[in-house]
Design an enzyme around this catalytic site. Structure first.
Site, PDB file in Angstrom:
ATOM      1  N   CYS A   2     -38.001  50.563   3.856  1.00 24.61           N
ATOM      2  CA  CYS A   2     -38.899  50.144   4.926  1.00 24.61           C
ATOM      3  C   CYS A   2     -40.221  50.883   4.797  1.00 24.61           C
ATOM      4  CB  CYS A   2     -38.352  50.387   6.334  1.00 24.61           C
ATOM      5  SG  CYS A   2     -36.831  49.538   6.672  1.00 24.61           S
ATOM      6  N   ARG A  27     -41.265  49.097  -0.743  1.00 21.73           N
ATOM      7  CA  ARG A  27     -40.230  49.843  -0.022  1.00 21.73           C
ATOM      8  C   ARG A  27     -39.198  48.927   0.637  1.00 21.73           C
ATOM      9  NH1 ARG A  27     -41.776  55.158   0.966  1.00 21.73           N
ATOM     10  NH2 ARG A  27     -40.262  55.260   2.649  1.00 21.73           N
ATOM     11  N   TRP A  73     -36.446  46.800   4.755  1.00 20.80           N
ATOM     12  CA  TRP A  73     -35.288  46.740   3.875  1.00 20.80           C
ATOM     13  C   TRP A  73     -34.082  46.846   4.818  1.00 20.80           C
ATOM     14  CZ3 TRP A  73     -30.999  49.700   2.476  1.00 20.80           C
ATOM     15  CH2 TRP A  73     -30.353  49.304   1.302  1.00 20.80           C
ATOM     16  N   ASN A  99     -38.422  53.465  10.166  1.00 22.01           N
ATOM     17  CA  ASN A  99     -37.841  53.555   8.821  1.00 22.01           C
ATOM     18  C   ASN A  99     -36.733  54.602   8.883  1.00 22.01           C
ATOM     19  OD1 ASN A  99     -37.345  53.857   6.058  1.00 22.01           O
ATOM     20  ND2 ASN A  99     -39.068  55.250   5.776  1.00 22.01           N
ATOM     21  N   GLY A 100     -35.500  54.192   8.591  1.00 20.76           N
ATOM     22  CA  GLY A 100     -34.388  55.153   8.647  1.00 20.76           C
ATOM     23  C   GLY A 100     -33.181  54.506   9.296  1.00 20.76           C
ATOM     24  N   GLU A 485     -29.970  53.526 -19.416  1.00 21.61           N
ATOM     25  CA  GLU A 485     -31.226  53.145 -18.762  1.00 21.61           C
ATOM     26  C   GLU A 485     -31.616  51.708 -19.133  1.00 21.61           C
ATOM     27  OE1 GLU A 485     -32.852  54.136 -16.397  1.00 21.61           O
ATOM     28  OE2 GLU A 485     -34.884  53.389 -16.618  1.00 21.61           O
ATOM     29  N   LYS A 489     -32.112  48.722 -16.410  1.00 19.41           N
ATOM     30  CA  LYS A 489     -33.352  47.935 -16.302  1.00 19.41           C
ATOM     31  C   LYS A 489     -33.035  46.449 -16.314  1.00 19.41           C
ATOM     32  CE  LYS A 489     -35.448  50.255 -15.087  1.00 19.41           C
ATOM     33  NZ  LYS A 489     -35.301  51.641 -14.872  1.00 19.41           N
ATOM     34  N   GLU A 492     -31.130  45.293 -13.008  1.00 18.70           N
ATOM     35  CA  GLU A 492     -31.817  45.331 -11.718  1.00 18.70           C
ATOM     36  C   GLU A 492     -32.938  44.311 -11.592  1.00 18.70           C
ATOM     37  OE1 GLU A 492     -33.756  49.012 -10.533  1.00 18.70           O
ATOM     38  OE2 GLU A 492     -34.282  49.460 -12.597  1.00 18.70           O
ATOM     39  N   HIS A 508     -12.529  51.989 -26.535  1.00 20.87           N
ATOM     40  CA  HIS A 508     -11.562  52.297 -25.475  1.00 20.87           C
ATOM     41  C   HIS A 508     -11.604  51.270 -24.337  1.00 20.87           C
ATOM     42  CE1 HIS A 508     -10.636  56.047 -27.453  1.00 20.87           C
ATOM     43  NE2 HIS A 508     -11.933  56.311 -27.529  1.00 20.87           N
ATOM     44  N   LYS A 607     -37.879  50.537  -3.517  1.00 18.98           N
ATOM     45  CA  LYS A 607     -38.344  51.598  -4.416  1.00 18.98           C
ATOM     46  C   LYS A 607     -37.841  52.968  -3.981  1.00 18.98           C
ATOM     47  CE  LYS A 607     -40.930  53.080  -7.790  1.00 18.98           C
ATOM     48  NZ  LYS A 607     -40.322  52.876  -9.108  1.00 18.98           N
TER      49      LYS A 607
HETATM   50  O1  M6R Z   1     -37.243  58.062  -6.403  1.00 16.53           O
HETATM   51  P1  M6R Z   1     -36.009  58.439  -7.187  1.00 16.53           P
HETATM   52  O2  M6R Z   1     -36.307  58.765  -8.601  1.00 16.53           O
HETATM   53  O3  M6R Z   1     -35.209  59.499  -6.508  1.00 16.53           O
HETATM   54  O4  M6R Z   1     -35.136  57.116  -7.173  1.00 16.53           O
HETATM   55  C1  M6R Z   1     -33.860  57.104  -7.719  1.00 16.53           C
HETATM   56  C2  M6R Z   1     -33.350  55.690  -7.898  1.00 16.53           C
HETATM   57  O5  M6R Z   1     -33.308  55.020  -6.668  1.00 16.53           O
HETATM   58  C3  M6R Z   1     -34.220  54.882  -8.849  1.00 16.53           C
HETATM   59  O6  M6R Z   1     -34.341  55.500 -10.091  1.00 16.53           O
HETATM   60  C4  M6R Z   1     -33.645  53.475  -9.054  1.00 16.53           C
HETATM   61  O7  M6R Z   1     -32.431  53.544  -9.730  1.00 16.53           O
HETATM   62  C5  M6R Z   1     -34.634  52.588  -9.780  1.00 16.53           C
HETATM   63  N1  M6R Z   1     -34.660  51.291  -9.173  1.00 16.53           N
HETATM   64  C6  M6R Z   1     -34.313  52.410 -11.213  1.00 16.53           C
HETATM   65  O8  M6R Z   1     -35.214  51.577 -11.852  1.00 16.53           O
END
Ligand code: M6R
Length: 612
Positions: A2, A27, A73, A99-100, A485, A489, A492, A508, A607
């Protein structure tokens, strides 16, 4: 999660709220809304993006000089018009954005219902605004600020809020606990936002609120106090962020812009920290605390998502070169599992935003247990940066794409510097190797540029695999976290199921997935694991899997063996993760675009994850 904005001053508030919400849309983007006061209180809100809100208000009265806004969000209640913020109290005296999460909202709601309050939405936020209203009505002399503070004293959970009271027309009240809030100081005007991005267009002077701060903001004055009504002195900070950082420029998406920024952001992260002759590394933020780090029995790296992947690379580097035991923990597990920690431990939180709720809570727990706590954060002034004993900022600049790219490489750069410095101070690394690894790092930006120019080829390969249902990513050693990673990517932003695996683990279980429909991305640059990963490639090939390999330039053996290759320049394995991850970022990006996905704002994500 949010984004919230607020403004009080002489300017027309509507464009400030809308452009602020657009900057904060990363956000959360389930719904958006604004409340503007112009004699009447006009509240407009709807499901969807900020652009939907703009359409919704196109024919409405948006005049006024005081207002608040929100981009959501969803936590409590599905994304719809009814649950969109701002929320208004039953009697219409208060309007609030939040927000929260108010954890005890159900109990508070029942209490309020017994007192005759009725609710229009499923949100915890509507409970809070009515609790404020309840206290406001409880005494003749009650003012809005006192009602807000009393309500907040009853709340369990996290909040960043901005509140407007109809009977105190020239005032906004803001407060935070757990969710970030920044106040921008203009001349005869104040801006409030979840981060500085909506504010920098107007002023670079900001105040970061601390937990349990309440700000009473009039056009010409600002008072800070605690929820308990104790005065709080405030510190004005200068924000180093430009409007250009917040715009896409010539790129179609922020993610693509951020991928292409990496030669610069990596250089920004090591510039000033490595001596020009590559003889030494200086980490200014850790100077005072280094003696403690040197004595640490072990180092624990914590983070979430991509930051956790960076931590894994860090673990391999620190253990190999500095010979200090390292553990890597998901912050969300670490905080709840009662780990054994004491003053001999150094806990390093890695976080782009510096606001991730799980990472922050894990850090606080580690501090309580006596550990030294450090931060590797990107956002200056963020909660983690402020709550740690010391730290190193990554200088990746503002990262807006929800999928983290340049923040990851900046985090790995800091961990590279840290591992080398620790190795040197501990006498674990020969001076020649120390110098040559610094040199290797310094060469990364130029090598990256030569990878980025290959984007048309990566796009062509992406077109071949864009309709796959699943994908498997494999790597070993330093390149195992890169495989994780790469898979993250892809899933997501393109919603294609992808799994990252240590290549040696394939036999395995995951090998059962391999058939002629499965793209298998193997990160197979030349390092000490090379022969082993070639064997893994053979195993996939024998089962007719389609192999896309990240290989070292000139590796004709693998080129002949696999279906497609992304070549990266020759480099020392220590810095190879910084290079190998980039083709995978581009591969995911192009697949997501070809699948018609919203790359910068993928579904269900946000984010900055400020809820548990
Ligand atoms: O702001 P942060 O690095 O603490 O965020 C951690 C994760 O939420 C963040 O890396 C998330 O996995 C991303 N969407 C990955 O691309």
């Amino acid at each position: 999660m949010c984004g919230i904005v607020g403004y009080i001053g002489d300017k027309n508030v509507y464009p400030i709220l809308i452009s602020g919400l657009q900057r904060l849309e990363y956000r959360g983007y389930d719904s958006a809304g604004i409340a503007i006061f112009n004699g009447d209180l006009n509240v407009y809100k709807c499901k969807g993006r900020v652009s939907d809100l703009e359409n919704h208000v196109a024919d409405k009265d948006t005049g006024g000089h005081v207002g608040i806004g929100h981009t959501r969000w969803a936590t409590h209640g599905e994304p719809n018009d009814r649950n969109a913020h701002p929320h208004t109290s039953m009697n219409g005296n208060f309007v609030l954005v939040h927000n929260g999460i108010i954890e005890n909202y159900a109990e508070l709601k029942t209490t309020l219902q017994k007192k005759g309050f009725t609710f229009q939405s499923d949100t915890d936020t509507e409970v809070l605004v009515n609790l404020i209203e309840y206290f406001y009505q409880s005494g003749e002399e009650m003012d809005a600020e006192t009602a807000v503070r009393l309500a907040l004293s009853k709340v369990v959970g996290a909040y960043g809020i901005v509140v407007f009271c109809k009977n105190e027309k020239n005032r906004l009240i803001a407060a935070r606990k757990g969710s970030p809030l920044v106040i921008g100081l203009g001349r005869g005007e104040y801006f409030i936002a979840s981060d500085a991005s909506p504010i920098v267009e107007y002023t670079d002077s900001v105040i970061y609120l601390n937990d349990l701060d309440v700000a009473i903001i009039n056009k010409d004055s600002l008072t800070l106090k605690t929820v308990e009504n104790a005065p709080v002195p405030f510190k004005v900070t200068k924000v180093d962020m430009s409007i250009g950082d917040l715009e896409k420029g010539d790129f179609d998406h922020f993610m693509l812009k951020e991928i292409f920024e990496q030669p610069k952001t990596i250089e920004d992260t090591f510039r000033g920290r490595i001596k020009p002759d590559h003889s030494d590394i200086v980490l200014g933020g850790l100077l005072d605390i280094f003696p403690k780090i040197m004595q640490a029995r072990r180092i624990i790296l914590i983070g979430c998502g991509t930051s956790w992947h960076a931590a894994l690379v860090g673990e391999y580097m620190i253990e190999e070169y500095a010979r200090v035991p390292v553990e890597v923990e998901y912050a969300s597990e670490f905080r709840y599992r009662n780990p054994i920690l004491d003053k001999n431990d150094v806990v390093i939180a890695i976080s782009q935003s510096g606001e991730t709720a799980d990472t922050l809570a894990a850090l606080r727990m580690a501090k309580e247990k006596g550990a030294t706590i450090l931060g590797i954060c990107n956002v200056v002034g963020s909660s983690i940066a402020r709550e740690t004993d010391a730290g190193v900022y990554t200088h990746a600049g503002v990262e807006i794409g929800v999928a983290s790219t340049k923040a990851f490489t900046a985090q790995v750069t800091v961990l590279t510097l840290f591992a080398l410095k620790l190795a040197k101070e501990k006498g674990q690394i020969a001076p020649e190797l120390y110098g040559s690894l610094i040199h290797e790092l310094a060469e990364v930006p130029d090598k990256l540029k030569s990878i980025l120019v290959m984007h048309p080829h990566i796009k062509e390969v992406a077109a071949k695999y864009k309709d796959a249902i699943n994908a498997l990513y494999l790597g070993r050693g330093y390149l195992f976290p890169v495989a994780l990673e790469g898979a993250l990517k892809l899933k997501e932003i393109s919603y294609m199921h992808a799994e990252g695996y240590a290549a040696g683990e394939m036999k395995h279980g995951p090998i059962a997935l391999v058939d002629d429909n499965l793209p298998v991305v193997v990160v197979a640059a030349k390092d000490s694991y090379y022969e082993k990963i070639v064997s893994n490639i053979q195993e996939v090939k024998a089962r007719r899997g389609n192999i896309i390999a990240v290989v070292t330039e000139g590796d004709d053996t693998l080129k002949a063996m696999v279906n497609d290759v992304f070549e990266i320049p020759k480099s020392h394995p220590f810095v190879t993760p910084l290079l190998a991850v980039v083709p995978l970022q581009l591969f995911s990006y192009y697949i997501a675009v070809m699948r018609g996905c919203d790359v910068d704002q993928p579904r269900n994500l946000a984010k900055s994850v400020t809820v548990e």
